[in-house]
Write a protein that holds these residues in place. Structure first.
Motif, PDB file in Angstrom:
ATOM      1  N   LEU A 222       0.826  -1.196   0.000  1.00  8.99           N
ATOM      2  CA  LEU A 222       0.000   0.000   0.000  1.00  8.99           C
ATOM      3  C   LEU A 222       0.870   1.258   0.000  1.00  8.99           C
ATOM      4  O   LEU A 222       0.600   2.211  -0.738  1.00  8.99           O
ATOM      5  N   PHE A 223       1.917   1.234   0.806  1.00  6.36           N
ATOM      6  CA  PHE A 223       2.851   2.365   0.834  1.00  6.36           C
ATOM      7  C   PHE A 223       3.553   2.512  -0.513  1.00  6.36           C
ATOM      8  O   PHE A 223       3.699   3.632  -1.027  1.00  6.36           O
ATOM      9  N   LEU A 224       3.963   1.384  -1.106  1.00 11.26           N
ATOM     10  CA  LEU A 224       4.680   1.414  -2.378  1.00 11.26           C
ATOM     11  C   LEU A 224       3.825   1.982  -3.497  1.00 11.26           C
ATOM     12  O   LEU A 224       4.279   2.858  -4.256  1.00 11.26           O
ATOM     13  N   ILE A 225       2.591   1.517  -3.612  1.00 10.69           N
ATOM     14  CA  ILE A 225       1.752   1.994  -4.716  1.00 10.69           C
ATOM     15  C   ILE A 225       1.316   3.441  -4.485  1.00 10.69           C
ATOM     16  O   ILE A 225       1.150   4.207  -5.442  1.00 10.69           O
ATOM     17  N   THR A 226       1.173   3.842  -3.221  1.00  9.96           N
ATOM     18  CA  THR A 226       0.848   5.240  -2.930  1.00  9.96           C
ATOM     19  C   THR A 226       2.000   6.153  -3.330  1.00  9.96           C
ATOM     20  O   THR A 226       1.803   7.196  -3.977  1.00  9.96           O
ATOM     21  N   LEU A 227       3.217   5.754  -2.981  1.00 12.55           N
ATOM     22  CA  LEU A 227       4.403   6.532  -3.336  1.00 12.55           C
ATOM     23  C   LEU A 227       4.568   6.610  -4.848  1.00 12.55           C
ATOM     24  O   LEU A 227       4.871   7.672  -5.412  1.00 12.55           O
ATOM     25  N   THR A 228       4.344   5.481  -5.515  1.00 12.44           N
ATOM     26  CA  THR A 228       4.434   5.432  -6.977  1.00 12.44           C
ATOM     27  C   THR A 228       3.406   6.351  -7.624  1.00 12.44           C
ATOM     28  O   THR A 228       3.715   7.094  -8.562  1.00 12.44           O
TER      29      THR A 228
ATOM     30  N   LEU B 214      10.991  10.306 -16.153  1.00 16.39           N
ATOM     31  CA  LEU B 214      10.905   9.853 -14.762  1.00 16.39           C
ATOM     32  C   LEU B 214       9.656   9.004 -14.518  1.00 16.39           C
ATOM     33  O   LEU B 214       9.645   8.159 -13.621  1.00 16.39           O
ATOM     34  N   ASP B 215       8.611   9.219 -15.321  1.00 12.18           N
ATOM     35  CA  ASP B 215       7.432   8.351 -15.214  1.00 12.18           C
ATOM     36  C   ASP B 215       7.831   6.896 -15.440  1.00 12.18           C
ATOM     37  O   ASP B 215       7.398   5.986 -14.720  1.00 12.18           O
ATOM     38  N   TRP B 216       8.655   6.690 -16.448  1.00  9.40           N
ATOM     39  CA  TRP B 216       9.076   5.328 -16.782  1.00  9.40           C
ATOM     40  C   TRP B 216      10.097   4.799 -15.773  1.00  9.40           C
ATOM     41  O   TRP B 216      10.107   3.595 -15.477  1.00  9.40           O
ATOM     42  N   VAL B 217      10.932   5.666 -15.245  1.00 13.02           N
ATOM     43  CA  VAL B 217      11.892   5.243 -14.217  1.00 13.02           C
ATOM     44  C   VAL B 217      11.152   4.774 -12.968  1.00 13.02           C
ATOM     45  O   VAL B 217      11.489   3.750 -12.362  1.00 13.02           O
ATOM     46  N   VAL B 218      10.135   5.534 -12.578  1.00 15.07           N
ATOM     47  CA  VAL B 218       9.330   5.153 -11.410  1.00 15.07           C
ATOM     48  C   VAL B 218       8.678   3.795 -11.635  1.00 15.07           C
ATOM     49  O   VAL B 218       8.669   2.932 -10.744  1.00 15.07           O
ATOM     50  N   LEU B 219       8.138   3.580 -12.840  1.00 14.10           N
ATOM     51  CA  LEU B 219       7.531   2.285 -13.157  1.00 14.10           C
ATOM     52  C   LEU B 219       8.569   1.164 -13.126  1.00 14.10           C
ATOM     53  O   LEU B 219       8.277   0.048 -12.676  1.00 14.10           O
ATOM     54  N   MET B 220       9.782   1.448 -13.592  1.00 17.75           N
ATOM     55  CA  MET B 220      10.846   0.442 -13.565  1.00 17.75           C
ATOM     56  C   MET B 220      11.181   0.040 -12.130  1.00 17.75           C
ATOM     57  O   MET B 220      11.364  -1.146 -11.827  1.00 17.75           O
ATOM     58  N   ILE B 221      11.269   1.020 -11.244  1.00 25.60           N
ATOM     59  CA  ILE B 221      11.571   0.736  -9.840  1.00 25.60           C
ATOM     60  C   ILE B 221      10.451  -0.095  -9.221  1.00 25.60           C
ATOM     61  O   ILE B 221      10.699  -1.099  -8.536  1.00 25.60           O
ATOM     62  N   TYR B 222       9.224   0.328  -9.484  1.00 28.38           N
ATOM     63  CA  TYR B 222       8.074  -0.401  -8.945  1.00 28.38           C
ATOM     64  C   TYR B 222       8.066  -1.852  -9.454  1.00 28.38           C
ATOM     65  O   TYR B 222       7.884  -2.799  -8.680  1.00 28.38           O
ATOM     66  N   GLU B 223       8.254  -2.019 -10.755  1.00 32.71           N
ATOM     67  CA  GLU B 223       8.193  -3.358 -11.341  1.00 32.71           C
ATOM     68  C   GLU B 223       9.351  -4.230 -10.890  1.00 32.71           C
ATOM     69  O   GLU B 223       9.219  -5.455 -10.799  1.00 32.71           O
ATOM     70  N   ALA B 224      10.515  -3.614 -10.583  1.00 29.76           N
ATOM     71  CA  ALA B 224      11.644  -4.384 -10.057  1.00 29.76           C
ATOM     72  C   ALA B 224      11.317  -4.942  -8.672  1.00 29.76           C
ATOM     73  O   ALA B 224      11.616  -6.109  -8.366  1.00 29.76           O
ATOM     74  N   VAL B 225      10.690  -4.109  -7.846  1.00 26.30           N
ATOM     75  CA  VAL B 225      10.283  -4.572  -6.510  1.00 26.30           C
ATOM     76  C   VAL B 225       9.247  -5.679  -6.626  1.00 26.30           C
ATOM     77  O   VAL B 225       9.336  -6.716  -5.939  1.00 26.30           O
ATOM     78  N   ILE B 226       8.260  -5.493  -7.496  1.00 30.34           N
ATOM     79  CA  ILE B 226       7.218  -6.495  -7.692  1.00 30.34           C
ATOM     80  C   ILE B 226       7.813  -7.801  -8.217  1.00 30.34           C
ATOM     81  O   ILE B 226       7.405  -8.900  -7.817  1.00 30.34           O
ATOM     82  N   LEU B 227       8.796  -7.688  -9.103  1.00 34.63           N
ATOM     83  CA  LEU B 227       9.443  -8.879  -9.651  1.00 34.63           C
ATOM     84  C   LEU B 227      10.116  -9.696  -8.554  1.00 34.63           C
ATOM     85  O   LEU B 227       9.967 -10.922  -8.491  1.00 34.63           O
ATOM     86  N   VAL B 228      10.831  -9.029  -7.665  1.00 34.99           N
ATOM     87  CA  VAL B 228      11.490  -9.717  -6.545  1.00 34.99           C
ATOM     88  C   VAL B 228      10.445 -10.394  -5.652  1.00 34.99           C
ATOM     89  O   VAL B 228      10.613 -11.551  -5.237  1.00 34.99           O
TER      90      VAL B 228
ATOM     91  N   MET C 104       6.320 -11.798 -17.542  1.00 35.20           N
ATOM     92  CA  MET C 104       5.597 -10.562 -17.834  1.00 35.20           C
ATOM     93  C   MET C 104       6.279  -9.354 -17.195  1.00 35.20           C
ATOM     94  O   MET C 104       6.440  -8.313 -17.835  1.00 35.20           O
ATOM     95  N   TYR C 105       6.735  -9.495 -15.941  1.00 42.85           N
ATOM     96  CA  TYR C 105       7.385  -8.378 -15.259  1.00 42.85           C
ATOM     97  C   TYR C 105       8.710  -8.011 -15.932  1.00 42.85           C
ATOM     98  O   TYR C 105       9.056  -6.833 -16.060  1.00 42.85           O
ATOM     99  N   ILE C 106       9.461  -9.015 -16.357  1.00 45.49           N
ATOM    100  CA  ILE C 106      10.713  -8.749 -17.070  1.00 45.49           C
ATOM    101  C   ILE C 106      10.426  -8.026 -18.387  1.00 45.49           C
ATOM    102  O   ILE C 106      11.124  -7.081 -18.768  1.00 45.49           O
ATOM    103  N   TYR C 107       9.391  -8.452 -19.050  1.00 45.87           N
ATOM    104  CA  TYR C 107       8.970  -7.844 -20.313  1.00 45.87           C
ATOM    105  C   TYR C 107       8.594  -6.375 -20.113  1.00 45.87           C
ATOM    106  O   TYR C 107       9.024  -5.495 -20.864  1.00 45.87           O
TER     107      TYR C 107
END
Length: 251
Positions: free
Chosen positions: A125-131, A170-184, A213-216
């Motif tokens: 919840l904190f992660l998606i709010t920050l994103t 930066l929109d895409w950078v933020v998504l990359m960070i989020y998706e990296a966390v989700i991937l882990v 899918m997350y890697i993609y």
């Protein structure tokens, strides 16, 4: 001569962007046609609920911004700079809203895989709010700085973009960070499930396909960051619609 060369380059960029926009629209229609039968059977006919509404809105929202709002930008003959700014602002906010809905679906999926762990739920919840806050701030800044001008020549079709803020990367950078966390977070229970020898088919659907899918999606975000940062302003959004549709349909 310099102005003419710049105009020719701009026209080439617009033609390329139009090609990607049309490809994105066709991909969207084709993908929906492939899954429409299953969606009617398993989604539309299912009991209502928050997740169902979330899925339907996220699934069909791209028709607004990736198709209908692309038409004035690409083919309007008499649209003025103010009209262009209004259309692009609407399109930008709808796109970011679509991404946020997609991240919400991913977040719920990961939370389900972790068996709705309370502590992880608070973290997600904190992660998606920050994103979401970061995406809104960057998008607001980018859309505010967009500048359009009158047509450079009478036969020019669409909107003539003259200035844009590269902060949009930066929109895409933020998504990359989020998706990296989700991937882990997806890999950890996936490995544990594989070691326990649980249902192979279920393992493939939930973990293997999810991780691929997350890697993609991560790779798509990298491509867009490179395009925004490396190419000139007229190429700023050349593949945005295509990457946007691919990302949302993958989810």
């Amino acid at each position: 001569m310099a102005a003419l060369a710049q105009l020719i380059n701009y026209a080439a960029a617009e033609r390329l962007a139009t090609s990607f926009d049309v490809a994105a629209a066709m991909l969207l229609v084709y993908d929906c046609s492939l899954t429409l039968g299953m969606e009617i059977e398993f989604v539309w006919s299912s009991p209502g609920g928050f997740v169902k509404v979330l899925y339907i809105v996220q699934r069909y929202l791209p028709f607004c911004d990736a198709i209908f709002l692309c038409l004035p930008h690409q083919s309007a003959v008499n649209i003025d700079p103010d009209g262009c700014h209004v259309v692009e602002t609407m399109r930008g906010w709808l796109m970011i809203f679509g991404f946020i809905l997609s991240e919400a679906i991913l977040t719920l999926r990961v939370w389900a895989v972790w068996k709705r762990d309370l502590r992880l739920g608070v973290f997600l919840l904190f992660l998606i709010t920050l994103t979401t806050v970061a995406e809104i701030y960057v998008t607001r800044t980018f859309l505010h700085d967009l500048q359009f001008s009158i047509k450079p020549y009478p036969e020019f079709v669409g909107c003539f973009l003259t200035s844009a803020n590269r902060i949009v990367y930066l929109d895409w950078v933020v998504l990359m960070i989020y998706e990296a966390v989700i991937l882990v977070l997806m890999i950890i229970p996936g490995i544990a499930s594989y070691r326990r020898g649980e249902n192979v088919n279920l393992h493939h659907v939930i973990y293997r396909d999810g991780i691929i899918m997350y890697i993609y999606l991560f790779a798509l975000s990298i491509v867009n960051v490179v395009v925004v940062c490396a190419l000139s302003t007229e190429y700023l959004a050349v593949i945005s619609s295509y990457v946007y549709v691919l990302a949302l349909r993958a989810k």
